[in-house]
Scaffold this motif. Structure first.
Motif, PDB file in Angstrom:
ATOM      1  N   ILE A 249      35.443  -1.133  -7.338  1.00  0.00           N
ATOM      2  CA  ILE A 249      35.033  -0.667  -8.593  1.00  0.00           C
ATOM      3  C   ILE A 249      36.334  -0.479  -9.895  1.00  0.00           C
ATOM      4  O   ILE A 249      35.793  -0.958 -11.257  1.00  0.00           O
ATOM      5  N   SER A 250      37.619  -0.707 -10.038  1.00  0.00           N
ATOM      6  CA  SER A 250      37.607  -1.700 -10.826  1.00  0.00           C
ATOM      7  C   SER A 250      37.274  -2.885 -11.587  1.00  0.00           C
ATOM      8  O   SER A 250      37.872  -2.939 -12.589  1.00  0.00           O
ATOM      9  N   GLY A 251      36.775  -4.035 -11.164  1.00  0.00           N
ATOM     10  CA  GLY A 251      36.245  -4.822 -11.379  1.00  0.00           C
ATOM     11  C   GLY A 251      35.157  -4.722 -11.898  1.00  0.00           C
ATOM     12  O   GLY A 251      34.855  -5.550 -13.008  1.00  0.00           O
ATOM     13  N   ALA A 252      34.422  -3.672 -11.984  1.00  0.00           N
ATOM     14  CA  ALA A 252      33.264  -3.275 -11.792  1.00  0.00           C
ATOM     15  C   ALA A 252      33.173  -2.802 -13.782  1.00  0.00           C
ATOM     16  O   ALA A 252      32.166  -2.958 -14.080  1.00  0.00           O
ATOM     17  N   VAL A 253      34.007  -2.732 -13.607  1.00  0.00           N
ATOM     18  CA  VAL A 253      34.314  -2.111 -15.682  1.00  0.00           C
ATOM     19  C   VAL A 253      34.118  -3.332 -16.178  1.00  0.00           C
ATOM     20  O   VAL A 253      33.220  -3.656 -17.051  1.00  0.00           O
ATOM     21  N   VAL A 254      34.776  -4.887 -15.480  1.00  0.00           N
ATOM     22  CA  VAL A 254      34.836  -5.478 -16.237  1.00  0.00           C
ATOM     23  C   VAL A 254      32.739  -6.568 -15.678  1.00  0.00           C
ATOM     24  O   VAL A 254      32.398  -6.537 -16.772  1.00  0.00           O
ATOM     25  N   VAL A 255      32.702  -6.015 -14.797  1.00  0.00           N
ATOM     26  CA  VAL A 255      31.019  -7.093 -14.730  1.00  0.00           C
ATOM     27  C   VAL A 255      30.388  -6.085 -14.776  1.00  0.00           C
ATOM     28  O   VAL A 255      29.215  -7.032 -16.033  1.00  0.00           O
ATOM     29  N   GLU A 256      30.342  -4.945 -15.459  1.00  0.00           N
ATOM     30  CA  GLU A 256      28.826  -4.477 -16.169  1.00  0.00           C
ATOM     31  C   GLU A 256      29.227  -4.732 -17.202  1.00  0.00           C
ATOM     32  O   GLU A 256      27.480  -4.194 -17.760  1.00  0.00           O
ATOM     33  N   THR A 257      30.267  -4.769 -17.761  1.00  0.00           N
ATOM     34  CA  THR A 257      29.938  -4.561 -19.457  1.00  0.00           C
ATOM     35  C   THR A 257      29.580  -6.284 -19.891  1.00  0.00           C
ATOM     36  O   THR A 257      29.040  -6.477 -20.755  1.00  0.00           O
ATOM     37  N   ILE A 258      30.032  -6.882 -18.898  1.00  0.00           N
ATOM     38  CA  ILE A 258      29.503  -8.782 -19.779  1.00  0.00           C
ATOM     39  C   ILE A 258      28.124  -8.472 -19.190  1.00  0.00           C
ATOM     40  O   ILE A 258      27.705  -9.211 -19.513  1.00  0.00           O
ATOM     41  N   PHE A 259      27.439  -8.119 -17.986  1.00  0.00           N
ATOM     42  CA  PHE A 259      26.424  -7.905 -17.487  1.00  0.00           C
ATOM     43  C   PHE A 259      25.236  -6.983 -18.244  1.00  0.00           C
ATOM     44  O   PHE A 259      24.346  -6.935 -17.617  1.00  0.00           O
ATOM     45  N   LEU A 285      37.915  10.469 -11.379  1.00  0.00           N
ATOM     46  CA  LEU A 285      37.975  11.039 -10.616  1.00  0.00           C
ATOM     47  C   LEU A 285      36.494  11.302  -9.222  1.00  0.00           C
ATOM     48  O   LEU A 285      37.360  11.300  -8.556  1.00  0.00           O
ATOM     49  N   ILE A 286      36.007  11.508  -9.799  1.00  0.00           N
ATOM     50  CA  ILE A 286      34.639  10.667  -9.345  1.00  0.00           C
ATOM     51  C   ILE A 286      34.842  10.464  -8.591  1.00  0.00           C
ATOM     52  O   ILE A 286      34.819   9.614  -7.192  1.00  0.00           O
ATOM     53  N   VAL A 287      35.627   8.710  -9.095  1.00  0.00           N
ATOM     54  CA  VAL A 287      35.659   7.060  -8.244  1.00  0.00           C
ATOM     55  C   VAL A 287      37.146   7.410  -7.095  1.00  0.00           C
ATOM     56  O   VAL A 287      37.032   6.907  -6.263  1.00  0.00           O
ATOM     57  N   ALA A 288      38.392   7.932  -7.633  1.00  0.00           N
ATOM     58  CA  ALA A 288      38.793   8.537  -5.943  1.00  0.00           C
ATOM     59  C   ALA A 288      38.662   9.090  -5.241  1.00  0.00           C
ATOM     60  O   ALA A 288      38.820   9.407  -3.633  1.00  0.00           O
ATOM     61  N   VAL A 289      37.755  10.334  -5.175  1.00  0.00           N
ATOM     62  CA  VAL A 289      36.986  10.990  -4.090  1.00  0.00           C
ATOM     63  C   VAL A 289      36.137   9.755  -3.533  1.00  0.00           C
ATOM     64  O   VAL A 289      36.190  10.319  -2.029  1.00  0.00           O
ATOM     65  N   ALA A 290      35.481   8.677  -4.266  1.00  0.00           N
ATOM     66  CA  ALA A 290      34.736   8.017  -3.779  1.00  0.00           C
ATOM     67  C   ALA A 290      35.834   6.854  -2.883  1.00  0.00           C
ATOM     68  O   ALA A 290      35.638   6.814  -1.419  1.00  0.00           O
ATOM     69  N   TYR A 291      36.673   6.808  -3.644  1.00  0.00           N
ATOM     70  CA  TYR A 291      38.077   5.953  -2.226  1.00  0.00           C
ATOM     71  C   TYR A 291      38.225   6.761  -1.276  1.00  0.00           C
ATOM     72  O   TYR A 291      38.716   5.906  -0.248  1.00  0.00           O
ATOM     73  N   ILE A 292      38.270   7.815  -1.457  1.00  0.00           N
ATOM     74  CA  ILE A 292      39.024   8.354  -0.525  1.00  0.00           C
ATOM     75  C   ILE A 292      38.353   8.365   0.282  1.00  0.00           C
ATOM     76  O   ILE A 292      38.845   8.238   1.445  1.00  0.00           O
ATOM     77  N   LEU A 293      36.670   8.647   0.295  1.00  0.00           N
ATOM     78  CA  LEU A 293      35.611   8.719   1.435  1.00  0.00           C
ATOM     79  C   LEU A 293      35.593   7.741   2.207  1.00  0.00           C
ATOM     80  O   LEU A 293      35.990   7.293   3.180  1.00  0.00           O
TER      81      LEU A 293
END
Length: 312
Positions: A249-259, A285-293
């Protein structure tokens, strides 16, 4: 038995609530430390040339004229009722904005996790069967893959597959072709980490007494590896999958921006740039909920694979 289960569930729920509170708190104060005025973001950014009266009116409307701690308590109160607030920059509710971008990021993260698992499993299995030379080659490839930065890998893949070969689009497009390069960019570094864990676990399992017992019972080498050894070796990697999902999810910040791919990563980056506090907190918060699940799912998967955890 029921008392132990209820206690375990209560501990899990309390831990999840604490994580969400900590995430919301850290995100709120971290965004506030970024230089700039949130009121300007609401009125269109620093280039809007808003008057002092307009800025004062916006601060009063959004409660930005209150002390920071009061703003924090008000934010927590809204979050406790499930209200993520309204975006400062986009003037729309945060919940539908974030949920609209959630599917793209989850698709990217899940596919990257599956590809990383397949790559790591294939490399670890081959390196443990190819002797010392295979072990050295596999170890070197895993270290190199784990050390590759997402932005460098994305650029190299675009140059290779888009500019030179012309077989894949340089930006994300609808369909499978637009997912290939983003997924590979996220999967390769993660496969390096998972491969190291799997390979060491495979080597340890191959020297364990239960493997000798299985061979003594007449099981084939294929059966020993795929039924007994692989199940034992997968446990550490399964346990790491929760952390792996967070890193994706953290890497998606870079990847979604580049692509140029729509998703939570680009939404978060844009929101941080304009100090859009409700959107930043909503995304995190949404990412945190997904991470917890996902962490809970990996815990259940580990218990289903290892009978010792079920009995414990």
């Amino acid at each position: 038995m029921r008392g132990r289960v209820a206690r375990m569930v209560a501990i899990k729920v309390a831990g999840a609530v604490f994580v969400l509170w900590a995430v919301a708190t850290l995100t709120f104060f971290a965004v506030r430390l970024i230089p700039g005025d949130p009121a300007q973001a609401i009125l269109g950014g620093p280039g809007s040339q808003a008057s002092a009266g307009a800025l004062a009116a916006v601060r009063a409307e959004y409660g930005l004229d209150q002390p920071l701690f009061i703003q924090y308590l008000q934010q927590l109160g809204r979050l406790a009722t499930g209200d993520l607030g309204r975006s400062y920059a986009l003037n729309m509710d945060v919940a539908p904005l974030v949920l609209a971008q959630l599917g793209g990021t989850l698709t990217l993260a899940v596919l990257a996790l599956v590809v990383a698992w397949l790559l790591a499993l294939a490399l670890a299995t081959w390196s443990t069967r190819a002797g010392r030379v295979g072990w050295m080659i596999g170890s070197g490839l895993e270290i190199v893959a784990a050390a590759l930065p997402h932005f460098w890998l994305a650029t190299a893949l675009i140059v290779l597959f888009s500019s030179w070969l012309g077989v894949l689009p340089p930006i994300s497009t609808p369909g499978v072709a637009g997912l290939v390069l983003p997924v590979i960019t996220l999967a390769i570094p993660l496969a390096g980490f998972l491969g190291q864990v799997m390979r060491e676990s495979l080597l340890t399992a191959l020297e364990s007494p239960f493997v000798l017992s299985a061979r003594a019972r007449g099981e084939s080498e294929r059966g020993v590896r795929w039924i007994h050894v692989l199940r034992h070796a997968a446990l550490p990697a399964v346990s790491l999958s929760g952390w792996a999902f967070g890193s994706l999810i953290s890497g998606a910040v870079v990847v979604e921006t580049i692509f140029a791919r729509p998703g939570l990563g680009r939404t978060l980056l844009n929101a941080v740039t304009v100090r859009d506090v409700p959107v930043v907190i909503g995304v995190v918060l949404i990412v945190a909920v997904a991470y917890i699940l996902v962490t809970l799912a990996t815990d259940l998967a580990s218990r289903s694979i290892d009978p010792r955890l079920r009995s414990a």
